[in-house]
Design a protein around this motif. Structure first.
Motif, PDB file in Angstrom:
ATOM      1  N   SER A  23       0.813  -1.223   0.000  1.00  0.00           N
ATOM      2  CA  SER A  23       0.000   0.000   0.000  1.00  0.00           C
ATOM      3  C   SER A  23       0.845   1.271   0.000  1.00  0.00           C
ATOM      4  O   SER A  23       0.495   2.252  -0.670  1.00  0.00           O
ATOM      5  CB  SER A  23      -0.933   0.003   1.215  1.00  0.00           C
ATOM      6  OG  SER A  23      -0.207  -0.061   2.428  1.00  0.00           O
ATOM      7  N   SER A  38      -2.645   5.672  12.338  1.00  0.00           N
ATOM      8  CA  SER A  38      -2.765   4.675  11.271  1.00  0.00           C
ATOM      9  C   SER A  38      -2.897   3.269  11.844  1.00  0.00           C
ATOM     10  O   SER A  38      -3.710   2.468  11.360  1.00  0.00           O
ATOM     11  CB  SER A  38      -1.554   4.757  10.334  1.00  0.00           C
ATOM     12  OG  SER A  38      -0.347   4.426  11.010  1.00  0.00           O
ATOM     13  N   ALA A  94      -6.549   1.332  11.681  1.00  0.00           N
ATOM     14  CA  ALA A  94      -6.499   0.095  10.898  1.00  0.00           C
ATOM     15  C   ALA A  94      -6.992  -1.096  11.711  1.00  0.00           C
ATOM     16  O   ALA A  94      -7.798  -1.905  11.228  1.00  0.00           O
ATOM     17  CB  ALA A  94      -5.074  -0.152  10.403  1.00  0.00           C
ATOM     18  N   GLU A 119     -10.999  -0.567  12.455  1.00  0.00           N
ATOM     19  CA  GLU A 119     -11.866  -0.690  11.283  1.00  0.00           C
ATOM     20  C   GLU A 119     -11.780  -2.072  10.655  1.00  0.00           C
ATOM     21  O   GLU A 119     -12.786  -2.603  10.172  1.00  0.00           O
ATOM     22  CB  GLU A 119     -11.531   0.398  10.257  1.00  0.00           C
ATOM     23  CG  GLU A 119     -11.883   1.806  10.745  1.00  0.00           C
ATOM     24  CD  GLU A 119     -11.870   2.830   9.622  1.00  0.00           C
ATOM     25  OE1 GLU A 119     -11.565   2.455   8.468  1.00  0.00           O
ATOM     26  OE2 GLU A 119     -12.164   4.000   9.898  1.00  0.00           O
ATOM     27  N   GLU A 120     -10.606  -2.678  10.649  1.00  0.00           N
ATOM     28  CA  GLU A 120     -10.513  -4.021  10.071  1.00  0.00           C
ATOM     29  C   GLU A 120     -11.195  -5.054  10.958  1.00  0.00           C
ATOM     30  O   GLU A 120     -11.863  -5.966  10.462  1.00  0.00           O
ATOM     31  CB  GLU A 120      -9.042  -4.397   9.854  1.00  0.00           C
ATOM     32  CG  GLU A 120      -8.361  -3.612   8.753  1.00  0.00           C
ATOM     33  CD  GLU A 120      -9.207  -3.538   7.504  1.00  0.00           C
ATOM     34  OE1 GLU A 120      -9.564  -4.594   6.944  1.00  0.00           O
ATOM     35  OE2 GLU A 120      -9.523  -2.415   7.079  1.00  0.00           O
ATOM     36  N   SER A 160     -17.933  -3.581   1.305  1.00  0.00           N
ATOM     37  CA  SER A 160     -17.143  -2.496   0.720  1.00  0.00           C
ATOM     38  C   SER A 160     -17.994  -1.252   0.508  1.00  0.00           C
ATOM     39  O   SER A 160     -17.534  -0.124   0.702  1.00  0.00           O
ATOM     40  CB  SER A 160     -16.524  -2.943  -0.610  1.00  0.00           C
ATOM     41  OG  SER A 160     -15.691  -4.068  -0.418  1.00  0.00           O
ATOM     42  N   PHE A 190     -10.910   0.489  -2.350  1.00  0.00           N
ATOM     43  CA  PHE A 190     -10.064   0.169  -1.194  1.00  0.00           C
ATOM     44  C   PHE A 190     -10.734  -0.907  -0.342  1.00  0.00           C
ATOM     45  O   PHE A 190     -10.086  -1.845   0.133  1.00  0.00           O
ATOM     46  CB  PHE A 190      -9.817   1.418  -0.343  1.00  0.00           C
ATOM     47  CG  PHE A 190      -8.741   2.323  -0.874  1.00  0.00           C
ATOM     48  CD1 PHE A 190      -7.603   1.810  -1.462  1.00  0.00           C
ATOM     49  CD2 PHE A 190      -8.868   3.710  -0.779  1.00  0.00           C
ATOM     50  CE1 PHE A 190      -6.605   2.641  -1.943  1.00  0.00           C
ATOM     51  CE2 PHE A 190      -7.885   4.541  -1.256  1.00  0.00           C
ATOM     52  CZ  PHE A 190      -6.743   4.014  -1.847  1.00  0.00           C
ATOM     53  N   GLY A 191     -12.040  -0.758  -0.123  1.00  0.00           N
ATOM     54  CA  GLY A 191     -12.773  -1.741   0.672  1.00  0.00           C
ATOM     55  C   GLY A 191     -12.747  -3.124   0.038  1.00  0.00           C
ATOM     56  O   GLY A 191     -12.607  -4.128   0.739  1.00  0.00           O
ATOM     57  N   LEU A 208      -9.315  -4.715   0.603  1.00  0.00           N
ATOM     58  CA  LEU A 208      -9.180  -5.194   1.976  1.00  0.00           C
ATOM     59  C   LEU A 208     -10.006  -6.459   2.205  1.00  0.00           C
ATOM     60  O   LEU A 208      -9.556  -7.397   2.878  1.00  0.00           O
ATOM     61  CB  LEU A 208      -9.623  -4.097   2.949  1.00  0.00           C
ATOM     62  CG  LEU A 208      -8.755  -2.830   2.949  1.00  0.00           C
ATOM     63  CD1 LEU A 208      -9.441  -1.705   3.713  1.00  0.00           C
ATOM     64  CD2 LEU A 208      -7.378  -3.110   3.539  1.00  0.00           C
ATOM     65  N   PRO A 240      -5.013  -7.254   5.505  1.00  0.00           N
ATOM     66  CA  PRO A 240      -5.784  -6.012   5.390  1.00  0.00           C
ATOM     67  C   PRO A 240      -5.384  -4.946   6.405  1.00  0.00           C
ATOM     68  O   PRO A 240      -5.422  -3.759   6.094  1.00  0.00           O
ATOM     69  CB  PRO A 240      -7.239  -6.459   5.588  1.00  0.00           C
ATOM     70  CG  PRO A 240      -7.182  -7.836   6.137  1.00  0.00           C
ATOM     71  CD  PRO A 240      -5.901  -8.431   5.656  1.00  0.00           C
ATOM     72  N   HIS A 280      -4.314  -1.289   5.190  1.00  0.00           N
ATOM     73  CA  HIS A 280      -5.058  -0.137   5.713  1.00  0.00           C
ATOM     74  C   HIS A 280      -4.125   0.836   6.435  1.00  0.00           C
ATOM     75  O   HIS A 280      -4.172   2.052   6.201  1.00  0.00           O
ATOM     76  CB  HIS A 280      -6.147  -0.641   6.661  1.00  0.00           C
ATOM     77  CG  HIS A 280      -7.257   0.340   6.865  1.00  0.00           C
ATOM     78  ND1 HIS A 280      -8.547  -0.039   7.163  1.00  0.00           N
ATOM     79  CD2 HIS A 280      -7.285   1.692   6.828  1.00  0.00           C
ATOM     80  CE1 HIS A 280      -9.311   1.027   7.300  1.00  0.00           C
ATOM     81  NE2 HIS A 280      -8.551   2.096   7.102  1.00  0.00           N
ATOM     82  N   TRP A 296      -1.889   2.741   3.933  1.00  0.00           N
ATOM     83  CA  TRP A 296      -2.569   3.837   3.232  1.00  0.00           C
ATOM     84  C   TRP A 296      -2.696   5.073   4.116  1.00  0.00           C
ATOM     85  O   TRP A 296      -2.405   6.188   3.680  1.00  0.00           O
ATOM     86  CB  TRP A 296      -3.964   3.385   2.789  1.00  0.00           C
ATOM     87  CG  TRP A 296      -3.966   2.546   1.560  1.00  0.00           C
ATOM     88  CD1 TRP A 296      -3.165   2.682   0.460  1.00  0.00           C
ATOM     89  CD2 TRP A 296      -4.816   1.422   1.298  1.00  0.00           C
ATOM     90  NE1 TRP A 296      -3.458   1.705  -0.460  1.00  0.00           N
ATOM     91  CE2 TRP A 296      -4.470   0.931   0.020  1.00  0.00           C
ATOM     92  CE3 TRP A 296      -5.836   0.788   2.012  1.00  0.00           C
ATOM     93  CZ2 TRP A 296      -5.112  -0.169  -0.556  1.00  0.00           C
ATOM     94  CZ3 TRP A 296      -6.466  -0.294   1.451  1.00  0.00           C
ATOM     95  CH2 TRP A 296      -6.108  -0.755   0.173  1.00  0.00           C
TER      96      TRP A 296
END
Length: 293
Positions: free
Chosen positions: A96, A131, A135, A138-139, A164, A215-216, A219, A232, A236, A239
């Motif tokens: 990424s 970050s 990450a 959200e993951e 996504s 992006f979704g 991942l 992922p 994430h 990015w």
């Protein structure tokens, strides 16, 4: 009740609880600030507390949702222990970061962006922490729980597309600042009503949604291929860090391009970079023997 219906009920419940909780958080913070405790809270508007209440509501309702969905362990969500987690995490970061920073370098070379004369290096530490934190959260939520539940329907590709799309839409779920000048019990509902009202440039909005959606998908595919969240998470985090670090080091130059957003994650160019990242990731998965979905 089917898993999809339970998931929909969970999201509705999160929104309702968040709307009711936000005024309480706001009034409590204002009261503490008025009494000289945590005075910094006074500078935050209601929308800030509404966003935090969404996170709190999601966390509060998570266990009941997992309980009624009969999720007892990672295997119930299609996740398995990953002995090569460090390898996947590192690969995700490199896959990424490199395309995104190469894109940034080209934008600097063509004078779309310019290097700042001075910048605070310690701020990069905050970008790094943000970050990693974002990450992981959200993951775990989107690709761990939401995608895991949707995959139990047996419709793999529909699950990837659905999660996504939700991932992209959620990033627009933000009301303009100072939407509620006077906070009442219905201010949370008012914030919800205004959350998707900031259309702005339709072309840029469409490209931003398309980029976030792609992006979704990247991942989600990484998670499905590896049966793990480490790849992922690396993608994430890479990015977010690359985009955040670039924004600290460079700024938009005199050349204004309508198809380029406010950062490296929004606009037509980032959409192309996302497509390139997809290809790199798919080739890497084939190289390590995980190329078939």
């Amino acid at each position: 009740m089917k898993d999809v219906a339970k998931l929909a009920a969970y999201f509705v419940g999160v929104v309702i609880v968040a709307a009711l909780l936000a005024p309480i958080l706001f009034w409590s913070a204002q009261s503490l600030a008025a009494h000289g405790l945590f005075s910094f809270l006074a500078k935050y508007d209601f929308e800030t507390f509404f966003h935090r209440s969404v996170l709190i509501a999601a966390a509060l309702l998570l266990w009941p949702f997992l309980h009624i969905s009969h999720v007892r362990c990672m295997a119930d969500l299609g996740l398995a222990p990953n002995p090569r987690w460090g390898h996947d995490l590192s690969a995700g970061i490199l896959i990424s970061v490199i395309p995104l920073l190469c894109c940034g370098a080209l934008l600097v070379a063509f004078h779309v962006y310019a290097i700042r004369h001075a910048f605070a290096w310690p701020r990069l530490g905050k970008v790094l922490v943000a970050s990693i934190t974002v990450a992981f959260i959200e993951e775990a939520f989107f690709r761990g729980m939401v995608l895991g539940v949707l995959l139990r329907t047996g419709r793999k590709y529909m699950a990837i597309v659905a999660v996504s799309a939700v991932f992209a839409v959620v990033h627009f779920f933000k009301a303009p600042e100072r939407t509620s000048a006077v906070v009442t019990w219905i201010s949370g509902l008012n914030s919800i009503a205004h959350s998707f009202g900031r259309v702005g440039d339709p072309m840029m909005l469409a490209s931003a949604f398309a980029t976030l959606f792609l992006f979704g998908c990247i991942l989600a595919v990484a998670r499905v291929h590896t049966h793990s969240l480490w790849l992922p998470i690396g993608l994430h985090a890479g990015w977010i860090f690359a985009a955040g670090a670039f924004n600290r080091i460079a700024h938009r130059g005199m050349l204004e391009l309508p198809w380029l957003g406010k950062n490296l994650l929004v606009g037509i160019i980032p959409l192309v970079i996302a497509g390139l990242t997809w290809l790199i990731m798919r080739n890497w998965l084939r190289y390590v023997g995980l190329g078939k979905l």
